[in-house]
Design an enzyme around this catalytic site. Structure first.
Site, PDB file in Angstrom:
ATOM      1  N   GLY A   1       0.803  -1.210   0.000  1.00  0.00           N
ATOM      2  CA  GLY A   1       0.000   0.000   0.000  1.00  0.00           C
ATOM      3  C   GLY A   1       0.839   1.265   0.000  1.00  0.00           C
ATOM      4  O   GLY A   1       0.328   2.357   0.244  1.00  0.00           O
ATOM      5  N   LYS A   2       2.142   1.131  -0.285  1.00  0.00           N
ATOM      6  CA  LYS A   2       2.985   2.325  -0.359  1.00  0.00           C
ATOM      7  C   LYS A   2       2.694   3.098  -1.635  1.00  0.00           C
ATOM      8  O   LYS A   2       2.999   4.286  -1.745  1.00  0.00           O
ATOM      9  CB  LYS A   2       4.466   1.928  -0.346  1.00  0.00           C
ATOM     10  CG  LYS A   2       4.930   1.211   0.908  1.00  0.00           C
ATOM     11  CD  LYS A   2       6.299   0.550   0.688  1.00  0.00           C
ATOM     12  CE  LYS A   2       6.773  -0.208   1.934  1.00  0.00           C
ATOM     13  NZ  LYS A   2       7.999  -0.994   1.669  1.00  0.00           N
ATOM     14  N   LEU A   3       2.176   2.405  -2.585  1.00  0.00           N
ATOM     15  CA  LEU A   3       1.964   2.972  -3.908  1.00  0.00           C
ATOM     16  C   LEU A   3       0.556   2.596  -4.340  1.00  0.00           C
ATOM     17  O   LEU A   3       0.133   1.460  -4.174  1.00  0.00           O
ATOM     18  CB  LEU A   3       2.999   2.361  -4.872  1.00  0.00           C
ATOM     19  CG  LEU A   3       3.128   2.962  -6.254  1.00  0.00           C
ATOM     20  CD1 LEU A   3       3.710   4.365  -6.161  1.00  0.00           C
ATOM     21  CD2 LEU A   3       4.027   2.092  -7.120  1.00  0.00           C
TER      22      LEU A   3
END
Lengths: 357, 357, 357, 357
Positions: B292-294
């Site tokens: 979920g960083k991107l």
């Protein structure tokens, strides 16, 4: 007052932004920064030195540079004689021929379902696609041409010159093979058996028994004689592989027979391999000095970068900074389309080394 | 007639030589070739998209980029607000301070007698040298400044803003720290303990007991709150390291407390590490999506290149193509010189996360 | 209770220390850790699968593995038929011949004064030295042997088998060439022109005009026919280079003429190159599927490691785990010392592809 | 008779296959081959020398080694005192804690649909998966522990020792943190803010204002004092990153205050980064000599390999060859669980450097 160390002479000059800079100006500024940016800047200068001196400039290319969009850059370097002799993998010549014949490579993705590609008969090279069907058509086209040749061994140099001529007459299109044909620049392909050009040759033989003989040992003799004739050489290497070694080998082999040969005076390599695994592709230019491949006082530089970044920059810069140098320099004249190549009008053997004393 | 595979849509366009091209024009052409040349071309486009959208642009820098000659490029990006927030290793800020104070780094050799350098008290970073004596002087200078501060913890962001202000007042010179101070761009340095900035802080404490406290946990809270306030973010990473992870961590941590946060909308990284050894520096942007960083639909690109080649090209190109975009875009306003940073006029805590629903 | 994701099935099993473990036991434990350790563990298993199935196992070797101390490992794999057919660079065969003739390579340093080495006529390969004088003596020895051969083209396979026989008769020593001769395992060397073996051939021709013809196009035809005869294949690649591509090319070429050929069933590569620069050496095995070089359901693994670490481990493990498998497996019988090689007693052409329907 | 060059002394000894060899025997043979195989063999010998001498052995670890299956190897090295002090990234300690608490990492694939993983809330590290939910639970667990601590700054060393104790009391399981607690081996984590340990600390502060202060500047002072107390040091580095630099920095900082400090006497690094991009992770040990990080006559070696291959081999070999050496060596005694750490019974400051003359 502390005495300054002699190691601290020329300061790093931080790169400053000027939106209007052109490639040669960018590289000139890069010479004053560090790491591979500096190396790329130095590469520009080393190539200029080659052009200013009277040396035979060899260029080696390995890696999928033609499929990857650099074939017209190489054609430009040949046409304007920034180089004198090309040593290439077969794949680069094949992919060049593919596009010169009007086919294309395509933008693709590096992470993709390869089984789906295989189903559509698409061949992938990292992030680039090609149609296998079109490739097969090339193979047939090469095979047909091979079947028209004499039933004797051809050096890869003679064969590729004839192939370039045939391609030029049929298409009238620019590319590596056609530019080399028109500029009379010889191309060697020592590992031609390991490529689709080789596959086309094998299909020519299948079609017409006795055809498709490539005399790659003749290439060794001839390339060494080329160095013996003009013992001052320079080496530009893109990507390592067999071309890198073949160019160096020509020097080493030539030195056996001629004391005037002393290794490349200039050397520039753009590689992504590293030295510490022992492979030739990543080997340093320092190491090359131990073998006598490189003169001890050679101007040399290694750029650790992908050629698809470094070469467009470098060639664009050279085109602006050095066209006149390339035009006016003393360069060898070849006639590569004969069984015995002519260098400056005199034939050179591929059967015996030219011994000098 | 054979039906064309949908995989074969946009052909590779061989790069052609035009000596007069400028950096943005070169990168535009590179978008149509392959491999890392293409990636660099795409990086230019992705950064332009960031500037066209309303996002907070984080930039991370690791590797010896300041010593290596890129500090004025970074200062340019800060000053013209091509970025909104810098996350850096301590070394890059230290080497920047070194030059802003009028000292220099020097062109050196990568193969050299290091014992001879040690004797002359010269520190080497690959092909670049610096005087240890001058470094010691910096440490004292930082230590003296640290000893003037209050005896309370400072986030690295507050400390670096104050340090930049002090440096600006004393030198009036451009650089990363001074540009960030003047442009009110916050700088985080999560691994400040692992650098000469940290060594200067430790010497400040040695001088004056109780000083030199950096609250790097406060940096975590604050950086996450920054994302919570402005949940649409972009990430530009040079070289990996702690800055890369810290920028991503801010997103992950923010998402805990705010459902509006959905990972970076844009991501661009210029790295030399590879993914297959499992380290964070070389990790792919695809992998970042699993965390979920991107965002799953983010515009993103990885360029495998040395920043000393890629960044001068990219920043020069942006300077020509996108200055107006940078000027006109909706960007956050910071006041990073306070214990509690202001974002668009409102203070943001470094002690508690701002929970939203 | 949360339902468990199907992605989370087999846990990583932390490697625990047992001082008495042997190589195969270490690799078995590595299969349960991550990154390249896991890959090396899987490589052991994939090779075992090859040995358990009825496939022709090709091995390619590039990089200075013979000079680097792995020639007896390769000889072992040949002698005990862990492989059926070797594709090599010329250098590896040359350095093998050098040691089989009683000369040595020497432990050296990677950072050294190369001009001093050149003065002593010592050739350096990263951290390994050899005497140029002894190399010259090899060249003469090869040249003398070449001059005794018929004045007709030899495939590299026939030539190397004869060379191995000559070497065995003269020295009675183990090595790659002699082991292949004695075990009747064919060796192909498509880039023989790019090596000191090629230089020896060229000196043979210099000595006796008309000699030293290597028919590398015949190697293409023959290697494809080998696949057509036994369409189930496996590929073990050390280091990439021309051998990697030549092995794959044999599959691709064979598929032209025989629908039974469907790409390698098993593939294992130990490489240090990376995919993202587009070169064939670093290309993934997934990419190979798009070309049909590898079956879509192949058991395959890439190990990113130096072969001087990975191969001693892997071969020692196989020697313990799989000698019986190697002994009992159904393997092809070759007679590689003839102009037309025999496979299981029947000659195979190097002039025409064997078409099947 | 030709005089032999002094460069040609010790011949390469080709690796021969013996199925029954154990790890230390394999590495002993590797010392006589080339490239990284030789380096790994030398690493074994250098580590043995460290154990035979009276030095403080620092080990740095970066990269996802704990998630990747090496945490019990590191725990073994700590427990048997093959090392005296660990410097780690936060991630390695966090993933260790995750497994010590009974959770697992999972074998995964490196090419996978990351959006699907994100949907199942699975975090990927190259070819390894973990449950985000379980990670969140760790964060809460750490946060709860943090909230129980005093509201004062803790060095990372003190905090991690207390954390390890808490973990040991709660789980009674082996791992890095618990082994270090039980063996009284200090752990420093200079970049703790850039990890999930840091995230847990920030959540502790969110829970209880005023908690979660880590004094990483205190870590600098203390680690330098550790070197000043015992000026003879050795460095083992896995993967570079902040731990590599922090260990070197301790030497450099210590030398400021104590003339007895002269850089590491022994150094061993297992890295995958390369030097030529200028980053600290890939920097050579030669370069470290220019800074005085390494003694000019240090026994040192760099192994270019993935630690998941090299470390299991090396640690298994050491376990067999050197357990007695480790048991009998003169090693420092620490008490790392106090605000002021004890070294050999005497407290060491984290506020002021211990000046010696």
């Amino acid at each position: 007052m502390v005495k300054r160390s002699h190691f601290l002479k020329v300061p790093v000059e931080p790169f400053t932004i000027d939106p209007e800079l052109k490639a040669d100006e960018i590289l000139a500024k890069m010479e004053r920064i560090s790491f591979q940016g500096r190396s790329l800047g130095i590469a520009h200068r080393v190539w200029q030195k080659m052009l200013s001196d009277e040396v035979t400039i060899f260029m080696g290319m390995a890696g999928a540079l033609s499929a990857g969009g650099l074939r017209m850059v190489v054609a430009y370097l040949i046409e304007h004689r920034f180089i004198d002799c090309l040593v290439s993998t077969g794949a680069n010549l094949y992919h060049d021929l593919h596009e010169t014949r009007g086919r294309r490579h395509y933008l693709g993705a590096s992470h993709v379902n390869d089984a789906a590609l295989a189903e559509d008969r698409i061949d992938r090279v990292y992030d680039t696609y090609a149609s296998e069907e079109e490739f097969c058509d090339n193979d047939v086209w090469i095979g047909d041409f091979v079947a028209t040749l004499d039933q004797r061994p051809y050096t890869s140099r003679e064969f590729l010159s004839l192939l370039g001529g045939h391609l030029w007459r049929e298409t009238g299109q620019d590319g590596i093979l056609t530019a080399a044909y028109r500029a009379a620049v010889p191309i060697f392909c020592p590992a031609i058996a390991d490529s689709s050009i080789g596959m086309g040759l094998s299909q020519g033989r299948h079609k017409r028994p006795g055809s498709g003989h490539i005399d790659i040992i003749g290439d060794i003799v001839e390339s060494a004689n080329l160095v013996i004739r003009r013992p001052r050489t320079a080496s530009v290497v893109l990507g390592g592989g067999t071309p890198k070694n073949f160019i160096n080998q020509a020097s080493v082999q030539a030195e056996f027979f001629s004391p005037a040969v002393g290794g490349h005076k200039y050397a520039l390599q753009i590689v992504t391999d590293v030295p510490h695994f022992g492979g030739a592709s990543g080997s340093t230019l320092e190491e090359a000095q131990s073998w006598g491949k490189l003169a001890a006082d050679a101007a040399q530089v290694t750029v650790h970068a992908d050629a698809t970044i470094a070469l467009p920059m470098l060639a664009t810069a050279l085109a602006r900074s050095s066209c006149q140098l390339a035009r006016e320099r003393k360069r060898p004249a070849f006639d590569p389309g004969q069984p015995e190549m002519l260098i400056d009008g005199r034939p050179v053997s591929h059967d015996a080394f030219e011994e000098t004393t």
